[in-house]
Scaffold this active site. Structure first.
Site, mmCIF file in Angstrom:
data_model
loop_
_atom_site.group_PDB
_atom_site.id
_atom_site.type_symbol
_atom_site.label_atom_id
_atom_site.label_comp_id
_atom_site.label_asym_id
_atom_site.label_seq_id
_atom_site.Cartn_x
_atom_site.Cartn_y
_atom_site.Cartn_z
ATOM 1 N N ASP A 66 5.181 -2.578 -2.207
ATOM 2 C CA ASP A 66 5.422 -1.895 -0.933
ATOM 3 C C ASP A 66 6.487 -0.812 -1.043
ATOM 4 O OD1 ASP A 66 7.487 -3.718 -1.339
ATOM 5 O OD2 ASP A 66 7.014 -4.960 0.382
ATOM 6 N N ASN A 135 10.276 -14.508 7.813
ATOM 7 C CA ASN A 135 9.159 -14.799 8.722
ATOM 8 C C ASN A 135 7.856 -15.076 7.964
ATOM 9 O OD1 ASN A 135 8.463 -12.273 7.807
ATOM 10 N ND2 ASN A 135 8.413 -11.289 9.803
ATOM 11 N N HIS A 137 6.571 -13.130 5.540
ATOM 12 C CA HIS A 137 5.806 -11.977 5.061
ATOM 13 C C HIS A 137 5.800 -11.916 3.537
ATOM 14 C CE1 HIS A 137 9.542 -9.149 5.420
ATOM 15 N NE2 HIS A 137 9.326 -9.336 4.149
ATOM 16 N N GLU A 142 3.205 -8.522 7.693
ATOM 17 C CA GLU A 142 3.895 -9.281 8.727
ATOM 18 C C GLU A 142 2.966 -10.314 9.367
ATOM 19 O OE1 GLU A 142 6.991 -9.009 8.777
ATOM 20 O OE2 GLU A 142 7.772 -7.040 9.298
#
Ligand code: GLP
Length: 249
Positions: A66, A135, A137, A142
């Site tokens: 990413d 979270n 990811h 996400e």
């Protein structure tokens, strides 16, 4: 699936040996690389082992997971800068061997399509390294991201912006968007190792353990893959039941 090591340094040592063995057996390996503080000891161990026992990396190809949108490669918080700083420059890899999404894209959808296509053209990822967000990811996929997603533009969640804000001078400077390899691209890798260390990842690992494959918990997609290992230190493993754990050292 969950392997517990005595410390983050023990994970780094083991994982870098595993990567080097993979490259020795298959010099034309295509590696999927991750960023984040979890990976820093892994890359440092890799450099240390290569310094002690040199290896030919001329056929190695890497694709990063990413990149933030809007940060030039020279920005100290861009993942391009991170990779050069922690790994690429010391390894002396040629520019053509390493790939990251272009955070300064003008036609980003086109760039995303080309990024997934280039990986497929290279024969797919042989080995994918992953960290995990608090979270759940993976990359910047996400919660809610479809499991069949390819490389795409994401709007970062507030949780992720706050988590990653520690690297920036102020929250205003934290990018709002990023490009990430999709979950389908990640699952297409032949072998995957996810690393999570520290007490702050314990709840995430507990959620991962308890969640069947569910897009609300992106890392749970890994349960659909036949060759995944999750490397934890004792702090990250602290909320998991004993029967779920395999102790390595
Ligand atoms: C970022 C990256 C993820 C990484 C995560 C964890 O959000 N996009 O790929 O897994 O950070 O970071 P850290 O290792 O610093 O906890």
């Amino acid at each position: 699936m969950f392997y517990v090591f005595s410390s983050p340094a023990a994970i780094a040592e083991h994982l870098s040996q595993q990567l080097l063995e993979h490259i020795r057996n298959q010099p034309a390996t295509t590696l999927g690389l991750a960023t984040g503080s979890t990976m820093e000891p892994v890359y440092a161990a890799l450099l240390k082992q290569i310094a002690q026992d040199p290896i030919d990396l001329s056929q190695l190809t890497t694709y990063n997971l990413d990149e933030y949108i809007g940060l030039p490669a020279s920005h100290p918080q861009s993942y391009n800068h991170y990779m050069h700083h922690h790994l690429f420059d010391a390894l002396g890899l040629k520019a053509a061997q390493t790939h990251l999404p272009n955070g300064l894209c003008t036609d980003c959808d086109h760039e995303c399509h080309d990024y997934s296509a280039a990986i497929a053209q290279a024969g797919g990822l042989d080995f994918q390294l992953l960290g995990v967000g608090s979270n759940g990811h993976i990359g910047f996929n996400e919660p809610g991201t479809a499991f069949d997603s390819r490389t795409h533009v994401v709007e970062l969640s507030e949780t992720t912006r706050i988590d990653n804000g520690r690297f920036f001078d102020s929250m205003d400077e934290v990018p709002t968007h990023a490009i990430t390899l999709g979950i389908r691209d990640i699952l297409d890798a032949k072998e995957i190792v996810l690393v999570a260390t520290g007490e702050h990842k314990a709840a995430t690992m507990d959620l991962l353990y308890r969640t069947p494959a569910d897009p609300q918990m992106p890392a749970s997609a890994l349960k659909l893959h036949a060759n995944v290992r999750i490397y934890l230190d004792p702090a990250a493993a602290s909320r998991l039941p004993e029967e779920a754990l395999y102790y390595v050292d």
